[in-house]
Design an enzyme around this catalytic site. Structure first.
Site, PDB file in Angstrom:
ATOM      1  CG  HIS A  37      -6.861  -2.323   2.152  1.00  0.00           C
ATOM      2  ND1 HIS A  37      -6.774  -2.977   3.871  1.00  0.00           N
ATOM      3  CD2 HIS A  37      -7.308  -0.968   2.420  1.00  0.00           C
ATOM      4  CE1 HIS A  37      -7.471  -2.019   4.603  1.00  0.00           C
ATOM      5  NE2 HIS A  37      -7.944  -0.807   3.626  1.00  0.00           N
ATOM      6  CD  GLU A  48      -9.465  -6.546   6.745  1.00  0.00           C
ATOM      7  OE1 GLU A  48     -10.506  -6.941   6.950  1.00  0.00           O
ATOM      8  OE2 GLU A  48      -9.445  -5.692   7.168  1.00  0.00           O
ATOM      9  CB  CYS A  59      -1.197  -0.575   1.216  1.00  0.00           C
ATOM     10  SG  CYS A  59      -2.466   1.094   1.281  1.00  0.00           S
ATOM     11  CB  SER A 103      -7.869  -5.873  35.832  1.00  0.00           C
ATOM     12  OG  SER A 103      -7.926  -6.420  35.018  1.00  0.00           O
ATOM     13  N   GLY A 104      -8.580  -9.128  37.439  1.00  0.00           N
ATOM     14  CA  GLY A 104      -9.122 -10.248  36.799  1.00  0.00           C
ATOM     15  C   GLY A 104      -9.497 -10.587  36.092  1.00  0.00           C
ATOM     16  N   GLY A 105      -9.315  -9.561  34.163  1.00  0.00           N
ATOM     17  CA  GLY A 105      -8.789  -9.947  33.546  1.00  0.00           C
ATOM     18  C   GLY A 105      -7.540  -9.758  32.895  1.00  0.00           C
ATOM     19  CB  VAL A 106      -7.427 -12.420  29.268  1.00  0.00           C
ATOM     20  CG1 VAL A 106      -6.186 -13.099  28.550  1.00  0.00           C
ATOM     21  CG2 VAL A 106      -8.845 -12.576  29.187  1.00  0.00           C
ATOM     22  CG  ASP A 107      -5.184  -7.623  29.018  1.00  0.00           C
ATOM     23  OD1 ASP A 107      -4.865  -9.035  27.914  1.00  0.00           O
ATOM     24  OD2 ASP A 107      -4.979  -7.241  28.157  1.00  0.00           O
ATOM     25  CB  SER A 108      -3.807  -7.338  34.623  1.00  0.00           C
ATOM     26  OG  SER A 108      -5.223  -8.435  35.159  1.00  0.00           O
ATOM     27  CB  SER A 109      -5.061 -12.531  35.049  1.00  0.00           C
ATOM     28  OG  SER A 109      -5.825 -12.430  35.745  1.00  0.00           O
TER      29      SER A 109
END
Length: 1375
Positions: free
Chosen positions: A554, A556, A84, A1083-1089
């Site tokens: 592109h 995409e 592109c 936080s209990g989310g995926v990333d921080s865990s």
């Protein structure tokens, strides 16, 4: 530790589409990083990438002050691909013309490939159709993935094809049967995700559906029966879906004789029978099975056999094949045409045509080649002649015999590039097949078109020759091409498009996304056009000499199959990038990196050298990748030590080494920190191969390999031999090897390119001494092979069985599913008996139980059970026989769920063996908590005779745990494999272990001796200060702690401090060299865990993970997080309950932005307060957060670097004293890769696949003021919605789902009463990365069920609505 070495570097200014490029390449195992366009050249060079991709979004090359890459990147000598904006930049830089578009346009267009590899087949398989000339001409098939969700209009066409097929092949079916089964096929087509269709660009010709390793459907249109469509579909399915399975299964109706014959012709064998089909109809079903290797060979053979008579060689558009008499009419039509034959001066008569044809037929017989027919693939028509011919010419007064290439095309095909195409094939055939050193071409002086072709092939004019024809002498120019020139030609003109194989495997007329933004109107000098598409001026161009490529696609397009293929072609085919990157490598590397950061730049221990067998490498990274890496080790060494070798010799030797590796059985690979340093292969008492990478020269790797090989293989022989290269004599003579007196083995004896070899030999005792393996008081002697105490027996035959089993099997990692099933069954039969009984009867068991094939055993019936009960060669216990049948069925269920039983069972130890260091049998436990866990899980899955003691014994027998005693010679050998999971039991064992000898019932008995295995991960195992080490092992983590102060002492593979094992126990005590700690907000989310789990694996208790309960969490969120951290991750989580504080401060607040601000500030306050408790001495030096790759690169500006990171991904606004050094372990990963990392760390799938949850929590899902009553109401409704999604298996199919409390009241009716209650909005979206999203098209009946449950179960709700807004224009969250 092998670093995550960058293979491909993507330069970009932050386009979200560019992320897809990196993600796609990483899927192929190519480690890819993204850096901004303004990255300094020195920084780029320091990363040492093998290729660069210039990407980006709509920024014009003319935009003022727009950053551009340093143009010096084009001088680095590495391949560059512009996509592109990158294409426009390349075109402008090299002098092309770029026109600025008025507006951006994006859309789909048809890709027309101008040139492609002349050396490789079309990526699609060939089927064959009859042609008028009496030949078989290939029809090019197109393969596509069918998805009913995306292409519902195709369903009827496929069903019609199915019906047409079964009516022709299943003549036993009635109309009622067909109508009934059609509905079942319809349902299967609607639900299956793995369906491949074959078309000839006009009509559907067939389709195949697979599920894991089973072919569920394969139907071909009756009009193309026996024309290769079925094989073509099977081949495509094998490449796409079945390549990772060792066996392929299929069920076939017994009355479908055509189908059975088809499958059996491909090597499928009957493994069972069912009296009824899956719907219970009285149609007997035959169960068939074939190994992947056999099927692959059969398909390749089938293709080549079918094509053997059809072509000699081929290109993209044509193939060449010998003429037959049946071709006369087509031949005469061409050679009788005067315009076509203008170079000959006239057209041929029928007699002349026949004479010419007879001459070629004679040449085929005499030479094996001649002039062949050119067949156009698309039409199947003969369009000309091409080939090679023996002739004699006089050149510069000297007569010589030559082989010339020649071709003749019908005039309708002039000017279309066919001349170059067939000439290249003829040249290639001459050099590669005939082994010629030079080829010639004789061209009439006025034939300008053919002269151009000769020049394109880089043929050199060497003279003129008057060629006689019909009594006349016609002057011809003589062109010659030498093989050396052909091979060394940098632009590979004679090899077609091979060096620029960007479009290798890409189908002509592929549909791609195009970017109609700024266009390249004229291409720079030295570039050529590769492909056209849509209304772009130029779609793809390249300068193959400088290895610079450009695409107007592109970004995409990388979502598509052809886009991914192009990226892989560039990275692997052109740049030579390796494909060994995976999440395990990343995890191990990141753990070491984190230790270095936290511990002041020093890793806690230097990992020792370890060894693995080639079969283990096959299992970990695949056979092809293993062989490639071993060949690379050889080639690196060869180039370093033999600089005089030509490329031709290197290429020849490379193939010989590859063949030798393929045939090897006893091959060991030395590795350190996952980096391969060398390998050795042993054949009986001879060192067949020993190669080391140059950077490991003189660092003891060769000696270490020899030492390991001696321990495993060579110590059993009196004399050890080797045939040495001249330059390696010093190495072997230093160890005591001496010349045998035999003559050197001449070059070329071992292989066409093998060098001269000098025979050497050494006595076992001498080599043992020089390797430092002399027998010590600690029973380490190799000479007498001291074994574990149980491996003996008074009976000589029994003792030999025990010794063989002990030396070659016990404790050796086993990964083959069929062998694992064998062990599972035999362990069950052994229960209550001595193991020698099993060993004596094992061969009889294998015969009786059909070599322990679970697919066969699962179908045993009563007659088979009775037969087994009469078999005196086995243990005749009906309960155990029936258990084996039950276990076979459960075993296959596990295979279906996990892909293999191996993946399931080894998952309990993270894929790596537990290695213990027990000193006596009395120390060995009968079972462990881990064996308890495995036994419990197997029982839950329906397995029988799998008690904890039995499972512990199986863990030992398949090498999941290694309990060779410290006095055993195998202990040293096995310790070289892994040091990851060695645990210290020197400080004491539990009562159960200590009293084993007093309680014979606890023993897993062989005879009078005991076969007991595996270390216990219990509190009684005293590893001071390292309780988290046991936790790591228990969690099944694939990445265990390597935080050993003197790890090399625990494994014999180090060789840095000799072979002293006396310090094994002490080596495992970890001393904390620093008090630096890392603070991490969870936080209990995926990333921080994942961040917390990764850090804990790296630094243990130096991590301070803080979870703040804001009171704004989902139902049961806090309890779930605490449980997962405690039970699964074994991470000691600190929870700060501040729910009342948050609610008090949100009271009366309506504005969502003010809500966010209050929540952020309060969070900082709570977080700061908790941090101070753990920072009394200033121990906290680092702050960890879960910044992902998208967060990093999205912050980069077109016009330069930006230091801002999106605030919602960081703990922003921290007080000054908390400005710690930032640690972002995930900054190189995308969301899906974070989940993959979590799996490597042993995190549960339920946590990894959780939907995104906003930092402010439910506060922004309540419109208006936040209070406890509304929070409780929303939690209940949200919990019901999530519960229903799980029940109906929709949860994992949507990106995010939640409820919103609108605080809008409406009138309702409950029973006879009117209500005036609140409204819940249900929201579910589908997305890839959350950048854009569409609302999920959940079924109406499902939504109705959710609505009913919420209204009936949640007091205060009388209306439920569904949000059908996509992003854009809306956002996913409401506030």
């Amino acid at each position: 530790m092998q670093e995550n070495n960058v293979q491909i570097l993507v330069l970009d200014f932050g386009s979200q589409y560019t992320q897809l490029i990196a993600r796609r390449l990483r899927e192929y195992g190519v480690y890819t990083e993204i850096v901004p366009y303004f990255e300094k050249l020195d920084s780029i060079k320091s990363k040492n990438p093998k290729g660069i991709i210039l990407s980006g979004g709509p920024a014009s090359v003319y935009e003022k002050d727009a950053y551009k890459p340093d143009s010096a990147i084009f001088t680095l000598g590495i391949p560059i691909l512009g996509i592109c904006y990158g294409m426009q930049l390349i075109a402008q830089h090299f002098g092309g013309r770029v026109i600025k578009a008025d507006a951006q346009e994006f859309g789909k267009a048809v890709l027309e490939i101008m040139e492609s590899s002349q050396d490789s087949k079309d990526s699609s398989c060939f089927a064959f159709q009859g042609a008028s000339q009496g030949i078989q001409a290939p029809m090019t098939l197109s393969f596509d993935i069918f998805s009913h969700h995306k292409f519902p209009q195709m369903l009827t066409a496929l069903l019609d094809l199915w019906e047409d097929s079964v009516q022709a092949s299943h003549i036993f079916l009635t109309k009622q049967h067909i109508a009934e089964i059609r509905l079942e096929v319809k349902a299967a087509l609607q639900s299956s995700q793995n369906i491949i269709t074959a078309t000839d660009k006009k009509d559907f010709l067939g389709f195949i559906g697979v599920e894991k390793n089973k072919i569920e459907m394969l139907f071909v249109a009756s009009s193309v029966f026996r024309k290769g469509i079925g094989k073509a579909l099977l081949k495509e399915a094998l490449e796409r879906y079945l390549k990772d399975y060792p066996y392929i299964l299929v069920d076939c109706n017994e009355q479908n004789t055509q189908g059975l014959a088809f499958y059996k012709s491909l090597g499928f064998e009957k493994v069972g029978m069912s009296e009824k089909d899956s719907a219970g109809r009285d149609f007997p079903i035959v169960h068939l099975k074939v190994s992947k290797a056999i099927l692959k060979k059969a398909l390749e053979r089938g293709t080549s056999d079918s094509v053997a008579n059809a072509f000699v060689c081929e290109s993209e558009r044509v193939f060449l094949r010998p003429y037959t008499q049946a071709d006369f009419a087509a031949l005469h039509k061409i050679v009788s045409d005067k315009e076509t034959m203008y170079a000959w001066g006239q057209g041929f008569s029928k007699k002349q045509s026949q004479e010419w044809l007879d001459k070629q037929l004679a040449h085929y017989q005499q030479y094996g080649f001649g002039i062949w027919a050119i067949i156009e693939k698309q039409s199947g028509a003969i369009i000309g002649n091409a080939g090679l011919n023996h002739t004699e010419i006089s050149l510069k007064g000297k007569t010589q015999k030559i082989v010339e290439i020649g071709y003749l095309l019908h005039r309708d095909f002039w000017g279309k590039g066919y001349g170059s195409e067939v000439a290249r094939m003829c040249v290639k055939y001459g050099f590669e097949t005939l082994g010629l050193e030079e080829v010639y071409c004789l061209i009439k002086e006025d034939n300008t078109a053919s002269i151009k072709v000769a020049k394109r092939l880089e043929m050199q004019k060497v003279g003129e020759y008057p060629k006689p024809y019909k009594g006349k002498k016609i002057s011809h120019l003589v062109f010659r091409l030498e093989k050396k020139v052909w091979q060394e030609s940098k632009n590979n003109a004679t090899q077609g498009f091979k060096s620029c194989s960007l479009f290798k495997g890409i189908k002509q007329d592929s549909i791609v996304w195009m970017s109609h933004a700024d266009k390249v109107e004229s291409i720079p000098q030295g570039f050529r056009e590769l492909a056209k598409s849509g209304n772009t001026h130029y779609c793809a161009i390249a300068d193959s000499k400088r290895k610079i490529y450009a695409l107007q696609f592109h970004p995409e397009v990388v979502h598509s199959e052809c886009g991914g293929q192009m990226l892989q072609n560039f990275a692997v085919g052109i740049c030579g990038a390796n494909t060994c990157w995976n999440m395990r490598h990343f995890a191990q590397n990141e753990i070491e990196k984190l230790r270095r950061i936290v511990y002041g730049g020093k890793a806690h221990c230097e990992n020792p050298m370890s060894f693995m067998q080639i079969q283990e490498a096959f299992k970990h990274i695949g056979k092809a990748q293993t062989i490639q890496r071993l060949v690379e080790i050889w080639e690196e060494g060869a180039r370093a030590t033999h600089k005089d070798l030509s490329e031709n010799e290197i290429a020849g030797m490379r193939e010989e080494i590859r063949e030798a590796i393929l045939k090897s059985k006893n091959l060991l690979i030395a590795q350190k920190n996952e980096e391969w340093l060398g390998f050795i292969e042993i054949e009986k008492n001879e060192i067949a191969m020993l190669f080391v990478v140059p950077k490991a020269f003189r660092k003891g790797v060769g000696k270490a390999l020899l030492k390991e090989a001696f321990m495993r293989y060579l110590g059993a022989f009196e004399v050890i031999k080797v045939n040495s290269l001249e330059w390696a004599l010093g190495f072997y003579q230093a160890l005591g090897f001496a010349k045998t007196g035999k003559k050197p083995i001449p070059a070329g004896s071992a292989g066409a390119f093998s060098p001269e070899l000098i025979p050497l030999s050494i006595a076992r005792e001498s080599l043992q001494k020089s390797l430092g393996l002399e027998a010590q008081d600690s029973n380490e002697g190799v000479r007498e092979k001291v074994r574990c105490a149980w491996a003996t027996d008074k009976d000589e035959a029994a003792r030999k069985l025990y010794e063989d089993y002990h030396d070659t099997e016990w404790g050796e990692p086993l990964h083959e599913d069929k062998k694992l099933f064998e062990h599972l069954v035999l362990e069950g039969f052994q229960a209550g008996l001595s193991w020698i009984t099993i060993l004596k009867k094992r061969e009889a068991f294998r015969v009786a139980f059909d070599d322990f094939d679970p697919h066969i055993v699962a179908n045993y019936d009563e007659d088979k059970i009775k037969e087994l009960m009469r078999n005196e060669g086995i243990i005749r216990n009906r309960a155990k026989i029936e258990a084996a049948i039950i276990n076979a069925k459960a075993f296959m269920a596990v295979q279906r769920e996990f892909g293999s039983f191996d993946k399931y069972i080894w998952g309990f130890v993270g894929g790596k063996p537990i290695i213990n260091a027990f000193e006596s049998i009395a120390d060995l436990p009968a079972s462990t908590p881990l064996s308890d866990k495995i036994a419990k899980d197997l029982k839950k899955r329906g397995f029988k005779f799998v008690g904890t003691t039995t499972m512990y014994a199986m863990m030992q027998s398949i090498g999941m745990v290694n309990d060779h005693l410290t006095s055993c010679f195998k202990c040293n050998s096995s310790l070289g494999m892994q040091c990851d999971k060695i645990l210290d039991f020197s400080q004491g064992t539990n009562t159960k272990s200590a009293n084993l000898t007093k309680n014979p019932k606890n023993l897993h008995s062989h005879t009078a001796n005991t076969r007991i295995v595996d270390s216990q991960h219990t509190e009684s195992s005293d590893i001071k200060g390292q309780s988290h080490l046991e936790s790591s092992a228990d969690s099944g983590s694939a990445v265990s702690l390597r935080d050993f102060k003197s790890c090399e002492g625990a494994t014999r593979g180090s060789y840095l401090e000799g072979n002293d094992r006396s310090g094994v126990a002490n080596s495992l005590k970890i001393t904390k060299e620093t008090t630096s700690k890392v603070l991490c907000a969870v936080s209990g989310g995926v990333d921080s865990s994942v961040v917390a789990a990764l850090l804990y694996r790296a630094i243990g208790e130096n991590l301070i993970p803080v979870f703040v309960d804001t009171g704004l969490l989902r139902k049961g969120e806090r309890e779930a997080v605490e449980k997962i951290f405690k039970e699964n991750l074994k991470v000691p989580l600190i929870t700060a309950d501040a729910s009342e504080l948050f609610l008090s401060r949100l009271k009366g607040v309506l504005d969502p932005e003010i809500k966010r601000k209050i929540i952020g500030e309060t969070f900082i306050e709570v977080f700061e307060k908790e941090a101070k408790k753990h920072n009394t001495k200033g121990e906290i030096k680092f702050l960890a957060q879960g910044t992902l790759y998208p967060d990093v690169i999205e912050s980069v500006s077109v016009k330069g670097p930006s230091k801002t990171i999106k605030s919602h991904h960081n703990v922003g606004g921290l007080p000054e004293w908390m400005k710690f050094e930032l640690i972002e372990p995930l900054r190189e990963l995308f969301k899906d890769e974070v989940r993959a990392l979590g799996r490597e760390l042993g995190m549960p799938e339920s946590m990894l696949m959780r939907h995104p949850f906003p930092g402010p929590g439910l506060a922004i899902r309540i419109m208006g003021e936040v209070n406890k009553a509304d929070l409780d109401l929303l939690r209940e409704a949200d919990s019901i919605f999530i519960d229903e999604l799980h029940k109906q298996s929709y949860y994992d199919k949507v990106w995010q789902a939640f409820c919103v409390l609108l605080n809008v009241r409406s009138v309702g009716v409950m029973g006879d009463n009117r209500t005036y209650d609140n409204t819940i909005c249900v929201r579910a979206v589908e997305a890839i990365d959350g950048m854009t999203a569409t609302f999920a098209h959940l079924p109406h009946d499902f939504l109705e069920g959710v609505s009913n449950r919420i209204i009936n179960e949640v007091e205060g709700i009388n209306r439920v609505v569904y949000d059908i807004t996509s992003k854009p224009p809306g956002t996913i969250e409401w506030e």
